[in-house]
Write a protein that holds these residues in place. Structure first.
Motif, PDB file in Angstrom:
ATOM      1  N   GLN A   1       0.872  -1.241   0.148  1.00  0.00           N
ATOM      2  CA  GLN A   1      -0.005  -0.175   0.051  1.00  0.00           C
ATOM      3  C   GLN A   1       0.812   1.223   0.040  1.00  0.00           C
ATOM      4  O   GLN A   1       0.482   2.301  -0.346  1.00  0.00           O
ATOM      5  N   GLN A   2       2.071   1.196   0.223  1.00  0.00           N
ATOM      6  CA  GLN A   2       3.099   2.386   0.327  1.00  0.00           C
ATOM      7  C   GLN A   2       3.923   2.527  -0.897  1.00  0.00           C
ATOM      8  O   GLN A   2       4.581   3.435  -1.189  1.00  0.00           O
ATOM      9  N   LEU A   3       3.767   1.497  -1.848  1.00  0.00           N
ATOM     10  CA  LEU A   3       4.526   1.562  -3.077  1.00  0.00           C
ATOM     11  C   LEU A   3       3.894   2.497  -3.887  1.00  0.00           C
ATOM     12  O   LEU A   3       2.529   2.531  -4.093  1.00  0.00           O
ATOM     13  N   PRO A   4       4.661   3.192  -4.890  1.00  0.00           N
ATOM     14  CA  PRO A   4       3.934   4.060  -5.912  1.00  0.00           C
ATOM     15  C   PRO A   4       3.799   3.437  -7.137  1.00  0.00           C
ATOM     16  O   PRO A   4       4.342   3.608  -8.214  1.00  0.00           O
ATOM     17  N   LEU A   5       2.810   2.278  -6.981  1.00  0.00           N
ATOM     18  CA  LEU A   5       2.514   1.604  -8.245  1.00  0.00           C
ATOM     19  C   LEU A   5       1.713   2.384  -9.064  1.00  0.00           C
ATOM     20  O   LEU A   5       1.978   2.045 -10.471  1.00  0.00           O
ATOM     21  N   GLU A   6       1.520   3.723  -8.999  1.00  0.00           N
ATOM     22  CA  GLU A   6       0.987   4.546 -10.167  1.00  0.00           C
ATOM     23  C   GLU A   6       2.020   4.780 -11.241  1.00  0.00           C
ATOM     24  O   GLU A   6       1.663   5.346 -12.355  1.00  0.00           O
ATOM     25  N   ASP A   7       3.296   4.637 -10.871  1.00  0.00           N
ATOM     26  CA  ASP A   7       4.561   4.818 -11.594  1.00  0.00           C
ATOM     27  C   ASP A   7       4.800   3.728 -12.454  1.00  0.00           C
ATOM     28  O   ASP A   7       5.766   3.879 -13.189  1.00  0.00           O
TER      29      ASP A   7
END
Length: 300
Positions: A168-174
């Protein structure tokens, strides 16, 4: 052809064949114990290499027990010069495989969880805009890898597995490609109904191509600018062991994409490769060669 960097896990797999998964408070006897080289990272690198990608693996193994892992990658044609040997144990997994071929996995991180930011920066400095970075969630520093690779304009493909609170803390949107199964997708969109999971993931990550794998029901793919998803049927073979099916699918898919194939073509190859993988025992040992996948596609 773009280079592919897989910064991922390397495990020694202890695979126990059982009639059913052990239950709380229960003691059962395993029918068989086998040792394999595995880890989602290693499996995906081997699938990438067997699918024709130029793949470099980065990560860490134990100085005393890592040689077999390196040798396995090298035999498959994976570049291993970016793997560190550390004074600790390599990661390992305890895997139960039941009578239906389903698996239950317990992972110990070991060297996989001792990646440092300096090593990440050094490794990424060797790659350029347009090269691919493949990630899972079995190592530490995943956040730093995504942020730094995104700044270098690399193409990022992430399978955020195993799903835990850190995801949940990962910038998966990138990430350019987000590859998940139903369980992982549901964890990212917990209020989504099964039939709307792909569209909800697409809405949550509008700049990512979302690939949802559905086991025996195949896969669905939805990328920015697409009005309708691509639907890929599964290739059904008798199931022996599903351990490396998802890793095989991801490796073949990214290999074909990095070599300029369309998403539809990549999905077809990935599905055929995963179908072969589940019909065999083990993780790395079950991943088919490119010739085997081509032969299956020619039969269809």
């Amino acid at each position: 052809m773009a280079k592919v960097l897989n910064f991922g896990s390397l495990n020694v797999d202890h695979v126990y064949t059982v009639e059913h998964f052990v239950r709380p408070g229960e003691t059962i006897s395993a029918k068989k114990l086998e040792l394999f080289c595995g880890g989602k990272g290693l499996n995906q690198s081997i699938a990438l290499a067997r699918a024709g990608a130029e793949v470099y693996h980065a990560g860490a193994v134990g100085a005393q027990d890592g040689d077999a892992l390196l040798a396995t990658l090298e035999r498959a044609g994976v570049h291993t010069e970016l793997i560190q040997k550390l004074q600790t144990e390599s990661g390992h997994a305890i895997i139960q495989v039941d009578a239906n071929g389903q698996n239950s996995i317990l992972i110990y991180g070991g060297a996989n969880r001792m990646i440092c930011r300096e090593w990440v920066e050094d490794v990424l400095s060797r790659f350029s805009e347009g090269d691919f970075l493949v990630l899972q969630n079995e190592i530490n520093c995943v956040r730093e890898l995504i942020e730094l690779a995104h700044a270098r304009k690399m193409k990022i493909a992430c399978n955020p597995s195993p799903i835990d609170e850190s995801v949940q803390q990962l910038p998966l949107e990138d990430c350019d490609y987000l590859i998940v199964n139903e369980v992982e997708g549901q964890a990212l969109c917990p209020d989504a109904a099964a039939g709307e999971l792909l569209s909800r993931l697409h809405t949550k990550f509008p700049h990512s191509a979302v690939l949802l794998t559905l086991g025996a029901d195949g896969a669905r793919y939805l990328a920015p600018g697409m009005n309708e998803p691509i639907k890929q049927a599964a290739y059904r073979l008798p199931v022996k062991d599903t351990t490396a099916a998802g890793d095989t699918f991801m490796g073949y898919f990214i290999a074909k994409i990095s070599n300029g194939y369309t998403a539809s073509e990549a999905l077809q190859f990935a599905s055929a490769a995963a179908g072969i993988a589940v019909s065999r025992d083990g993780a790395e040992a079950s991943i088919p060669t490119y010739a085997e996948v081509e032969a299956m596609l020619c039969e269809k």
